[in-house]
Design an enzyme around this catalytic site. Structure first.
Site, PDB file in Angstrom:
ATOM      1  N   HIS A  68      59.069  69.943  30.201  1.00 63.09           N
ATOM      2  CA  HIS A  68      60.122  70.167  29.327  1.00 63.09           C
ATOM      3  C   HIS A  68      60.451  68.687  28.578  1.00 63.09           C
ATOM      4  CE1 HIS A  68      64.516  71.445  29.346  1.00 63.09           C
ATOM      5  NE2 HIS A  68      64.639  70.082  28.785  1.00 63.09           N
ATOM      6  N   GLU A  69      60.321  67.570  29.115  1.00 65.89           N
ATOM      7  CA  GLU A  69      60.497  66.532  28.344  1.00 65.89           C
ATOM      8  C   GLU A  69      59.610  66.071  27.328  1.00 65.89           C
ATOM      9  OE1 GLU A  69      63.490  64.960  28.837  1.00 65.89           O
ATOM     10  OE2 GLU A  69      63.990  66.106  30.344  1.00 65.89           O
ATOM     11  N   HIS A  72      60.303  68.137  24.283  1.00 71.80           N
ATOM     12  CA  HIS A  72      61.440  67.304  23.510  1.00 71.80           C
ATOM     13  C   HIS A  72      60.746  66.196  22.702  1.00 71.80           C
ATOM     14  CE1 HIS A  72      65.152  68.949  24.931  1.00 71.80           C
ATOM     15  NE2 HIS A  72      64.973  68.528  26.211  1.00 71.80           N
ATOM     16  N   ASP A 169      71.472  70.162  27.220  1.00 73.78           N
ATOM     17  CA  ASP A 169      70.422  70.380  25.861  1.00 73.78           C
ATOM     18  C   ASP A 169      71.463  71.237  24.886  1.00 73.78           C
ATOM     19  OD1 ASP A 169      68.424  68.878  26.637  1.00 73.78           O
ATOM     20  OD2 ASP A 169      67.380  70.461  27.237  1.00 73.78           O
TER      21      ASP A 169
HETATM   22 ZN    ZN Z   1      66.065  68.928  27.837  1.00 75.48          ZN
END
Ligand code: ZN
Length: 238
Positions: A68-69, A72, A169
């Site tokens: 997930h990171e 980004h 987010d």
């Molecule tokens: Zn996030």
């Protein structure tokens, strides 16, 4: 206090694990070992298999937070920003920016990439778990449960992160959207206000339904001001 260990480097970004992570990993493993099917491995007779699968699930859960990171981070790099490090800690992960991207549309892409990657991963994992076609947990055919739990949690995390309130987010997506029509500080104030209203509504709903919802609402409310203060501090200096 905030000691972190570097475990590697992906797409040029140092990956670090916070010391708090070492406490939360066994805790998650324990939770998975004590929950019954399909959310845990309590039904497995063999202790060694039970705890191995629980620990594996906990480790893979944090690996999916890392993905997930990284989602980004990937778009941050693509749009000309830079990332100092990704840190995994007690409540998940943080990608620390060195050089931020400011154009609203690019920001929306960067922020949305996280939850979208969690949801895609979740759907694939659930699909895999059904493909493994479980007969029964007792038959020792319990690997599908690892995929099921990870799939379920990833979809939950993806959707949860889309809640339009800081520090989720969704709050950042909302601010980026608002900042196409007003200045950054104003957009932050407005996004914080909307997040607070959201948290209050969630708390009221939680009072009548689920205590967890109430706790999450309190967490969101408590974090709402922090982002506003940070942005105001940074922007009044100039
Ligand atoms: Zn996030």
């Amino acid at each position: 206090m905030n000691k972190a260990y570097r475990i590697g480097k992906i797409i040029g970004i140092p990956i670090k694990i916070d010391i708090s992570f070492l406490i939360v990993l066994p805790l998650f493993a324990w939770i998975f070992s004590s929950q019954t099917e399909p959310f845990g491995f309590a039904g497995i007779q063999s202790e060694i298999i039970k705890y191995t699968l629980s620990l594996l699930t906990a480790i893979l859960l944090f690996a999916s937070v890392l993905v997930h990171e990284l989602a980004h981070s990937y778009f941050t790099l693509r749009f000309g920003g830079s990332i100092k490090e990704i840190r995994l800690h007690l409540l998940g992960g943080v990608a620390a920016m060195k050089k931020e991207v400011h154009e609203p549309l690019k920001v929306i892409t960067i922020v949305a990439a996280g939850p979208v990657s969690s949801i895609i991963m979740g759907v694939l994992l659930l699909f895999l778990s059904f493909k493994l076609n479980p007969v029964s947990i007792i038959d020792g055919n319990s690997l599908f449960l690892v995929f099921f739990i990870l799939g379920y949690v990833n979809i939950f995390l993806g959707i949860f992160n889309l809640i339009p309130a800081f520090p989720m987010d969704g709050g950042r997506i909302l601010r980026a959207f608002l900042s196409t029509r007003m200045d950054y500080v104003k957009a932050t104030e407005k996004a914080v206000l909307i997040g607070k209203i959201f948290a209050v509504l969630m708390a009221i709903l939680g009072l009548f339904t689920d205590i967890w919802l109430l706790l999450i609402a309190l967490y969101i409310y408590g974090n709402a001001n922090r982002e506003e203060q940070m942005v105001k501090m940074r922007y009044t200096r100039y």
